[in-house]
Structure formats: C-alpha cells, structure tokens
Motif scaffolding. Sequence first.
Motif, PDB file in Angstrom:
ATOM      1  N   UNK A 175     -77.002 -31.383  56.384  1.00 59.07           N
ATOM      2  CA  UNK A 175     -75.598 -30.112  56.816  1.00 59.07           C
ATOM      3  C   UNK A 175     -75.603 -30.727  58.869  1.00 59.07           C
ATOM      4  N   UNK A 176     -77.037 -30.616  59.094  1.00 61.30           N
ATOM      5  CA  UNK A 176     -77.045 -30.862  60.789  1.00 61.30           C
ATOM      6  C   UNK A 176     -77.297 -32.254  60.924  1.00 61.30           C
ATOM      7  N   UNK A 178     -75.123 -34.672  59.895  1.00 62.40           N
ATOM      8  CA  UNK A 178     -73.276 -34.649  59.364  1.00 62.40           C
ATOM      9  C   UNK A 178     -72.836 -34.020  60.679  1.00 62.40           C
ATOM     10  N   UNK A 179     -73.824 -33.409  60.911  1.00 67.56           N
ATOM     11  CA  UNK A 179     -73.085 -32.757  62.443  1.00 67.56           C
ATOM     12  C   UNK A 179     -72.780 -33.349  63.049  1.00 67.56           C
ATOM     13  N   UNK A 182     -70.794 -36.424  62.964  1.00 65.93           N
ATOM     14  CA  UNK A 182     -68.883 -35.713  63.414  1.00 65.93           C
ATOM     15  C   UNK A 182     -69.232 -35.814  64.582  1.00 65.93           C
ATOM     16  N   UNK A 194     -82.101 -34.496  66.637  1.00 67.51           N
ATOM     17  CA  UNK A 194     -81.787 -33.741  65.088  1.00 67.51           C
ATOM     18  C   UNK A 194     -83.076 -34.092  64.077  1.00 67.51           C
TER      19      UNK A 194
END
Lengths: 281, 269
Positions: A175-176, A178-179, A182, A194
């Motif tokens: 999720x990080x 993907x963040x 994005x 990350x």
Amino acid sequence: MADSALPALTRIAPARAARAPTPRVPTWLDPSRALPWLLPAGIILGWQAAASTGLVSTRFMPAPLDVAHAGWQAAQTGELWVNLWVSFLRAASGFLIGGGIGLAFGLANGLSRLSEKLTDTTLQMVRNVPHLSLIPLVILWFGIDEGAKLFLVALGVFFPIYANTLHGIRSVDPQLIEMGRVYGMNRRELFWRVVLPGALPSIFVGLRYGLGIMWLTLIVAETIAANSGLGYMAMQAREFMLVDVVVLAILIYAALGKLADSLTRLLERRCLSWNPAYRNA
Amino acid sequence: MTATIAPLFKDVAAQAHAPVRPSAGRALSVTLRRLTKAFDGGEPVIRGLDLHIPAGQFVAIVGRSGCGKSTLLRLILGLEQPTSGHLAVDGRDGRAAGPSRKIMFQEPRLLPWARVADNVAVGLGREGSRAERREKAREALAQVGLSEKTGDWPATLSGGQRQRVALARALVSRPALLALDEPLGALDALTRIDMQAMIERIWAEQGFTAILVTHDVGEAVALADRILVIEDGAIALDVDVDTPRPRRRGDPDLAALEGRILDQLLARA
C-alpha cells in the motif's frame, strides 16, 4: 470529582520528591544499569572462590585471576594485540565482502523478478551446504593463507544478509508503494524513500545474524588452519597446556561478540528511531 | 432535491449548474462518455458509464461492496485505463494521471520512517526548494490543526490524526480534484464527524472538485452537492442535494433523502 482528584494529587507529590535527587547519582551507579552485570560478576566471584578453595582443579579450569594474569602478560609482550588485530582484520574484511555481496544480491533479487529467477534457486542450493564443511576444500585451494579465512567468513556471512534483505524488500507494505507511485515518485525515489527504509529492520536482523556467524566461522577457521590470530593463540596454548590462555581467548571472543552486537544495537537505534519497537530497546 | 438524469456532454464548456463559491480556486471538471472497464477480459466492472461532474462540485458515490465505485474513482484519477470509452478532464484527455488530481486512501499510508512534515511534503513531489516545501507542509498541517505535530513520528499519532496528516499530504499541492476513497471508514463515529466538517471547510475554502466514495449514506448526504448510487457498474440514481450549508445533523430533508438512497441500495439485496 473532588474525591478522585485528591488521591491523584497525593500520588504526584511523592513521585516529584523522589525524582529530585536522581541527577546527583552518576548514571553508572544507577542500580537498573548495574542489573545485567550482576549475574556475570557473581559467576566470576563463585568461580574464583571454587578455584581458590581447590574445589575445581586449576589444571582444567584456571582461576579468573590466573586468566587475568595471562591476559596481562600477553598484553605486555604485544602478542595479544597482534593476534587480536589480525583476527579483527580477517573478521571485518570477510564480513564486508560477504555482507556486501549478500546485500547486493538481496536488493537485486528483491527488486527484479528476472534477477531472482536467474539466481535465487542456485543461491538456495548453495545455502544448504554447511559452509564449514568446505574447510578441507578451502585448505586445498588457499592453503592456510588469508584467502581461506576470508572466503569462509564471507561465505558464512553472505546468506543471512542475503536472505534477510530479500525478505525485507518483499515485506515492504504494498500500500505504501502504491501511495508512492500515485504521488508521483519515480523508481529511484520509490527505492530510497519507501523500499529501502521499509526493508531496513529486516536487513539489521541479517546484520546481527551475520556478525554471529562471522565470529563462529573465524574461530573454527583459525583453530584448524592458521599461523596467527586468536584461534591460533588458543591452539598453541593448548599444545603447551596453558589453560589460562585458552580460557582467555574464549573470553575475548565473548567480549568481541558482545561488542559487535552492541554496535549493531546502537546503529539500529539511530537508523530505526521511527519504529517504536527500537526506540527504547 | 430532485432526481436528475446525469447530464450528457453535449456541451462540456457550459457547466450550467456548477456551484459558484466566493473563494473558488482552481477546479477540474470530469466527463466520462460510454466508459467501460473490464479486468483481464472478464465481466466489465464499469459498463458504459456516462457522467459529467462540473468543476468545484462535491460528489458522493455510494454503492454496495464490489459495485465498481472504487474502480470508477481510479479511472477518474488516471490510475486505471478504461477498456473503452472516453475520459475527459477539463475538456482534455484525462487518461494519464497528473499532479492536479490527488487521492486520499482509506488507510493513512504514511511513511513510518518520515516525520509528519516530511510525509506531508511527499504530496509536493519534486516541486520547490527544501525551505519552500517545509513551509508549504507547515501551512497544510496548520489547516488540519496539526501544527504542533510537525516533527513527530507517525507512530505517535492517533488514528484520526494520521488521517488528518494524509489529508494534508493530499492537499499540500493545492490539487484541482481530490478523490476520497472511503477515507473515514476506519475512524470512530465522533472523530469521523470532526473530519467530515474539516473536509467540508477545506473544500469550501479551496474550491476543488471533490469525489467521495463512501459506504456511509449519512456521510454522503451530509457532505455532497450530488449523490450517485452505483449498481453493477452503472449509475442507478443521481440526486442533487440542495439543502443549504452548513447542514444540521438530523435535518428532516436530509433524513428523508438518506432513507430514499438506502431503499435504493437495499432493494437489490
């Protein structure tokens, strides 16, 4: 309300009174700091008592004072420092080589499917060979030169660092990632901001394992095939029945291991201060 | 409060019912035409959807789990590519994601190893000098009431505070469109009401287009200018909410509307 406030106030007052004089006591006298050393100190005292009273034969187990004396003598002649330095150089360079390669493969295989497909199976197969079983082969290849020790230490250190780096990168929260994507991070930024920080706790686990294996490998290698170093010093002493020097060497290994572990902890606390699990560890 | 058919885009430029706000800044309109999305040749998740969202509107999208509302949001952001159909943002092709469209996720997704201010600065990308980024991050944090947490680690914040940091990160670059993907779903009821008020206030100040995906019909009714109910990848209901702001919780008109939307959602159970 008044009822509940009153005991709270009385509870605060003595706590303040107790805290006030603490700065006067030096930190090393703080009882909570001394606590971990209580047991080792007790063991040494008991050991000395057992040796002095003749409960334990000093032929097999020298008294702590004898060991200290042997240490003092070895330090005086300079023999201890030479051997210590030689062992340290071997440990450090073997660790840097093996750890560096392990880190590089771990990062490459964690980031690239292709690289992983190419090399992971091979590495896993090699991993299942106990690296110390290669000693006869290594002696044939390198003799009892530095190369033999470096090779064994590097090989031993490689796997824990490789495996934990790979695991660390795999377990970075998707999720990080993907963040990050994005929010417009490119591959480079994604790695530095990350992926790598996320993998760091796991890489540190590998580092600590690797340090343990580093000492173990070095001791075995130096005991079997060397003409200098701490392990060599211990083997020489055994031949002349100098039990105190043998015990001295063992204690130095223990101290060096503890030192390496403490350094890693210090590094962990600096690098992972964001993680509540490491902040006050 | 009348149900309207989604205006089709005969004229994208004529955004007749775009609300005019006193301090409205940059905002993007979004236009979907016959938009379809299927994953790996399977059943389409979005089926030939037609939708026009005028610049500055606050739209809520509600629907059951798996109705395609999150996919719709990702399509509008350019994070997914449509299988067929057109997506226009501000009248231009909107298929590529850009920095003027930002998303706030259901989870805060903060970098645990970066201080609060650095997390907010992630929203700025590579723009600006270090000092400028710090300053902007500080401003955005002030907006969500977290000025004093600038130098803290995310691990020390409460769930609601983390989500406020995430909101600051989404807003720090002054986006023209903000997508909210169930951002308050994991918060307790009171924190959620606070956050709703905060989102409404910031939206009114900055005037961006807001698209909120939510399970909570009450939340949609409290915040949105317009509510879309999505069923099986198509718009089943499109309602304007004209109740003036600030809206009072428990307003009978809003309660009636909430009931109507719930009926629509539950009718298909």
